[in-house]
Motif scaffolding. Structure first.
Motif, PDB file in Angstrom:
ATOM      1  N   GLN A  79      37.882  46.862  38.024  1.00 28.33           N
ATOM      2  CA  GLN A  79      36.541  47.427  38.149  1.00 28.33           C
ATOM      3  C   GLN A  79      36.592  48.772  38.879  1.00 28.33           C
ATOM      4  O   GLN A  79      35.961  49.738  38.459  1.00 28.33           O
ATOM      5  CB  GLN A  79      35.635  46.455  38.913  1.00 28.33           C
ATOM      6  CG  GLN A  79      34.204  46.977  39.014  1.00 28.33           C
ATOM      7  CD  GLN A  79      33.279  45.974  39.672  1.00 28.33           C
ATOM      8  OE1 GLN A  79      33.713  44.913  40.122  1.00 28.33           O
ATOM      9  NE2 GLN A  79      32.010  46.297  39.737  1.00 28.33           N
TER      10      GLN A  79
ATOM     11  N   GLU B 193      33.829  38.012  36.829  1.00 26.18           N
ATOM     12  CA  GLU B 193      34.400  37.459  38.062  1.00 26.18           C
ATOM     13  C   GLU B 193      33.981  36.017  38.262  1.00 26.18           C
ATOM     14  O   GLU B 193      34.793  35.151  38.552  1.00 26.18           O
ATOM     15  CB  GLU B 193      33.931  38.288  39.261  1.00 26.18           C
ATOM     16  CG  GLU B 193      34.964  39.281  39.719  1.00 26.18           C
ATOM     17  CD  GLU B 193      34.467  40.108  40.874  1.00 26.18           C
ATOM     18  OE1 GLU B 193      35.042  41.159  41.110  1.00 26.18           O
ATOM     19  OE2 GLU B 193      33.486  39.706  41.545  1.00 26.18           O
TER      20      GLU B 193
ATOM     21  N   SER C  82      30.596  41.333  37.509  1.00 19.72           N
ATOM     22  CA  SER C  82      30.199  40.181  38.311  1.00 19.72           C
ATOM     23  C   SER C  82      30.254  38.921  37.472  1.00 19.72           C
ATOM     24  O   SER C  82      30.728  37.877  37.928  1.00 19.72           O
ATOM     25  CB  SER C  82      28.772  40.362  38.838  1.00 19.72           C
ATOM     26  OG  SER C  82      28.709  41.500  39.626  1.00 19.72           O
TER      27      SER C  82
ATOM     28  N   THR D  40      40.534  41.658  39.018  1.00 21.50           N
ATOM     29  CA  THR D  40      39.238  42.067  38.470  1.00 21.50           C
ATOM     30  C   THR D  40      38.642  43.186  39.308  1.00 21.50           C
ATOM     31  O   THR D  40      38.125  44.169  38.771  1.00 21.50           O
ATOM     32  CB  THR D  40      38.265  40.868  38.450  1.00 21.50           C
ATOM     33  OG1 THR D  40      38.958  39.732  37.986  1.00 21.50           O
ATOM     34  CG2 THR D  40      37.093  41.144  37.549  1.00 21.50           C
ATOM     35  N   GLN D  41      38.746  43.013  40.615  1.00 22.24           N
ATOM     36  CA  GLN D  41      38.206  44.040  41.514  1.00 22.24           C
ATOM     37  C   GLN D  41      38.933  45.363  41.294  1.00 22.24           C
ATOM     38  O   GLN D  41      38.315  46.422  41.231  1.00 22.24           O
ATOM     39  CB  GLN D  41      38.363  43.577  42.970  1.00 22.24           C
ATOM     40  CG  GLN D  41      37.689  44.477  43.984  1.00 22.24           C
ATOM     41  CD  GLN D  41      36.181  44.492  43.806  1.00 22.24           C
ATOM     42  OE1 GLN D  41      35.540  43.459  43.723  1.00 22.24           O
ATOM     43  NE2 GLN D  41      35.596  45.684  43.720  1.00 22.24           N
TER      44      GLN D  41
ATOM     45  N   VAL E  98      36.932  38.482  49.763  1.00 28.44           N
ATOM     46  CA  VAL E  98      37.743  37.596  48.933  1.00 28.44           C
ATOM     47  C   VAL E  98      38.711  36.818  49.821  1.00 28.44           C
ATOM     48  O   VAL E  98      38.881  35.612  49.683  1.00 28.44           O
ATOM     49  CB  VAL E  98      38.530  38.403  47.869  1.00 28.44           C
ATOM     50  CG1 VAL E  98      39.550  37.523  47.173  1.00 28.44           C
ATOM     51  CG2 VAL E  98      37.572  39.011  46.856  1.00 28.44           C
TER      52      VAL E  98
ATOM     53  N   VAL F 227      36.449  32.933  38.463  1.00 27.01           N
ATOM     54  CA  VAL F 227      36.510  32.147  39.693  1.00 27.01           C
ATOM     55  C   VAL F 227      36.109  30.708  39.415  1.00 27.01           C
ATOM     56  O   VAL F 227      36.682  29.775  39.967  1.00 27.01           O
ATOM     57  CB  VAL F 227      35.607  32.767  40.773  1.00 27.01           C
ATOM     58  CG1 VAL F 227      35.438  31.828  41.949  1.00 27.01           C
ATOM     59  CG2 VAL F 227      36.203  34.082  41.245  1.00 27.01           C
TER      60      VAL F 227
ATOM     61  N   LEU G 203      40.532  37.441  41.272  1.00 29.40           N
ATOM     62  CA  LEU G 203      39.523  38.290  41.895  1.00 29.40           C
ATOM     63  C   LEU G 203      40.062  39.662  42.245  1.00 29.40           C
ATOM     64  O   LEU G 203      39.397  40.673  42.036  1.00 29.40           O
ATOM     65  CB  LEU G 203      38.966  37.624  43.159  1.00 29.40           C
ATOM     66  CG  LEU G 203      37.841  36.628  42.930  1.00 29.40           C
ATOM     67  CD1 LEU G 203      37.349  36.060  44.244  1.00 29.40           C
ATOM     68  CD2 LEU G 203      36.680  37.282  42.191  1.00 29.40           C
TER      69      LEU G 203
END
Lengths: 439, 227
Positions: free
Chosen positions: A46, A294, A291, A42-43, A404, A298, A39
């Protein structure tokens, strides 16, 4: 029994079986670490891409290109539609002077400007580069992209001479820093007209008026480090066309409502033969794509946590069977059933909490290691696009949002509680006489 | 003297697999505060079942059992737990928690009764001193002899000032010399501290130490004599 004493008792039971508890905890650690690492990377990715996009985009612009179907056009989203490819079939051509039509559509439209784009070469006596030649009205373009269409050396003229060009930073400089062209220099602009029979090489001598400051990010209608810019009138003549690839529309504001209204006006005006893209829509689309990614990642990580949960249940049932007699003793001493439940649940919760905390820390460390590896260039992801020189290295800074952090913690503890519930319930239901008799 | 246990036509049947076993077939018994009672009988006579019922570990099938005036069969799970806290149980196999020290074992009983840490510690040490284990408070059960473990168990049973002490073959698992010491301790608790003692045994000699002997056979009381 007091909560502290219940937890203390749970802890003493865990301490007795260190290896077993440790391995069970490891399961939770791995699951949580995977979730947190995935996460936060990825965040971070992004954020990096969004930031790069935002650099190249002005939020108060709309990009009009021929072809029905939208690239995340209006508020109803839409995917990567037919776009420019589909447009060719209908025979519709977007013209340079369509800007006049567009300008008259709404008071929300401040101005619009057309872009002609061709692949070509820029040559000096020593150097040659492949580039994208963009014909544009310098003063309008500067007006729309006032923060990115800025010269580093030389000056961007409002009323340029026909042979003046402006060079993007990366066209002008190799990645090792070698400067290829300088403002004031004369260069050759080459283009192959592939539609002519036979294909025709065209060229003219141009004068470098300015070199742009580094824009960074993605070129998306806006100025790019990989392009060279020539006056639109010159482009019309040189490429022998009155059509354009793109019209950039500057809006009075960047409200979603304005963007949608103007998009609709323009699309209707051209009878659905054009598509409009707003940078906001692009960002939204990007957000929704991330999204999905993610969720997918996840989901995978959650499976490992599920396995960890089953591990907890397994270990607690074994523990319960081993300690049947102990439960009998506790009940004989007057411990309430719900306290017995609390003790066993406490053990799972302790495993869950320790696992989650270590997992979050480990995940964060992992995310940083991965980000460092990515950023150090072991794996390079090009962001330049087009015919420019080699792409940018993507530098990712992992981001651990409080959401998160809390989510991972809650998830870890939640799984432990859920899977610990059944064994704890079974322990609490044991009958003292039978439990005491158990060997 | 207050009546603390009163059994009227007490019956207990439990299932051994699919076969019903009548462990108690109508027991009538009254025990007064301050008494020292020995329940004597061969195995299978129902004496352990009797002890489990008095200790609120189990519920009777029929008849009434009043402990402290409360009918045990009307109590729910929570109320039974509360009642057990007022009963001191001493088992044949000690039943200490192996990972806890002598003091922690005694403290456990107190923490179940919601007693705070500081008071627990103080009281546990006092109790271990009473049973003669002052210098063994930090030893775990495995580091103690059988007699010492049984003393810890007695200290634990006494922790919450129980209405009575239930001893299930308390000397069945220790040598005769230590057994005598344990019995001396139990008698001392009865005579000096006024603790009511109910002891189950199959040992005639041991039963003679009590003030009163109840003989059981085949689920009923066959004799009840004051020594």
């Amino acid at each position: 029994m007091r909560t502290r004493d219940v937890l203390g008792y749970s802890f003493s039971a865990i301490k007795l079986r260190k290896l077993r508890a440790g391995l069970t905890t490891l399961g939770v650690v791995i699951g949580i670490a995977a979730i947190v690492a995935l996460l936060s990377i990825t965040q971070g990715l992004q954020d990096t891409i969004t930031m790069q996009l935002e650099t190249g985009l002005a939020t108060d612009t709309l990009i009009v290109s021929p072809g029905a179907g939208a690239f995340g056009g209006g508020q109803d989203g839409g995917g990567f539609g037919g776009g420019a490819l589909g447009g060719a079939d209908s025979g519709f051509r977007l013209l340079i002077n369509d800007t006049q039509t567009i300008n008259g559509l709404s008071t929300d439209i401040l101005t619009s400007t057309a872009l002609i784009q061709r692949s070509g070469y820029i040559n000096s006596t020593e150097n040659e580069r492949v580039t994208t030649i963009v014909g544009v009205d310098f003063s309008e373009y500067k007006n729309i992209y006032s923060t990115t269409f800025i010269s580093e050396s030389g000056e961007i003229p409002d009323t340029p001479d026909n042979n003046m060009i402006i060079i993007g930073k990366r066209v002008n400089e190799r990645q090792n820093g070698t400067v290829l062209f300088t403002a004031g220099e004369d260069v050759q602009i080459l283009w192959t007209n592939a539609t002519a029979r036979p294909p025709q090489n065209e060229s003219y001598t141009a004068h470098v008026a300015a070199v742009l400051q580094e824009v960074g990010g993605f070129a998306f209608g806006g100025p790019s480090d990989n392009n060279i810019y020539i006056p639109i009138t010159t482009a019309q003549e040189f490429f022998n066309t009155s059509e354009c690839e793109t019209i950039i529309v500057k809006l009075a504001n960047s409200d979603q409502a304005t963007i949608d209204a103007v998009s609709k006006l323009i699309t209707n005006e051209f009878a659905g033969e054009v598509s409009t893209i707003s940078s906001t829509a692009v960002l939204n689309l990007l957000g929704s794509v991330f999204s999905i990614i993610e969720l997918f990642l996840v989901g995978i990580a959650a499976i490992s946590l599920l396995v960890a949960g089953i591990g907890i249940m397994n270990i607690m049932i074994v523990s319960l069977i081993e300690r049947t007699r102990e439960i009998g003793i506790l009940k004989a001493l007057g411990m309430k059933s719900r306290t017995v439940l609390g003790i066993f649940l406490g053990e799972s919760v302790i495993i869950g909490v320790i696992g989650a905390v270590i997992g979050i820390a480990l995940g964060w460390v992992l995310a940083n290691i991965v980000a460092t590896v990515l950023s150090s260039g072991a794996i390079s992801i090009g962001t330049g696009g087009g015919a420019g020189p080699g792409g940018d290295l993507l530098s990712i800074t992992p981001v651990l949002t409080p959401m998160v952090f809390l989510g991972a913690f809650g998830f870890g503890v939640g799984v432990s509680v859920i899977f610990g519930l059944y064994p704890a319930w079974r322990a609490s239901k044991l009958k003292p006489v039978e439990a005491l008799r158990y060997e | 003297m207050a009546l603390i246990v009163e059994a009227v036509d007490l019956k207990k049947t439990y299932m051994l697999g699919k076969i019903p076993v009548e462990a108690l077939r109508g027991v009538n018994l009254k025990i007064e505060s301050g008494d020292f009672l020995a329940i004597l009988g061969p195995s299978g006579s129902g004496k352990s079942t009797m002890l489990n019922l008095i200790g609120a570990l189990d519920k009777p099938t029929a008849g009434t059992l009043l402990i402290d005036g409360v009918d045990v069969s009307t109590l729910n799970d929570n109320q039974l737990s509360d009642l057990r806290r007022r009963v001191g149980f001493v088992f044949q196999f000690f039943n200490l928690i192996p990972r806890l020290t002598a003091r922690d074992n005694v403290e456990l009983s107190l923490s179940i009764a919601d007693i705070g840490k500081a008071e627990r510690k103080k009281r546990a040490e006092e109790l271990l001193e009473t049973v003669g284990l002052k210098d063994r408070i930090k030893h775990k059960p495995a580091e103690l002899s059988g007699g010492q473990q049984q003393r810890v168990a007695i200290a634990r049973a006494l922790a919450n000032n129980p209405r009575f002490l239930l001893l299930d073959e308390p000397t069945g698992n220790i040598d005769s010399k230590t057994a005598r010491e344990i019995m001396r301790l139990v008698k001392r608790l009865n005579t000096e501290k006024g603790v009511t003692i109910i002891m189950v045994t199959h040992d005639q000699q041991l039963a003679k130490e009590a003030k009163r002997t109840v003989q059981m056979f085949d689920g009923v009381i066959t004799s009840d004599v004051v020594n």
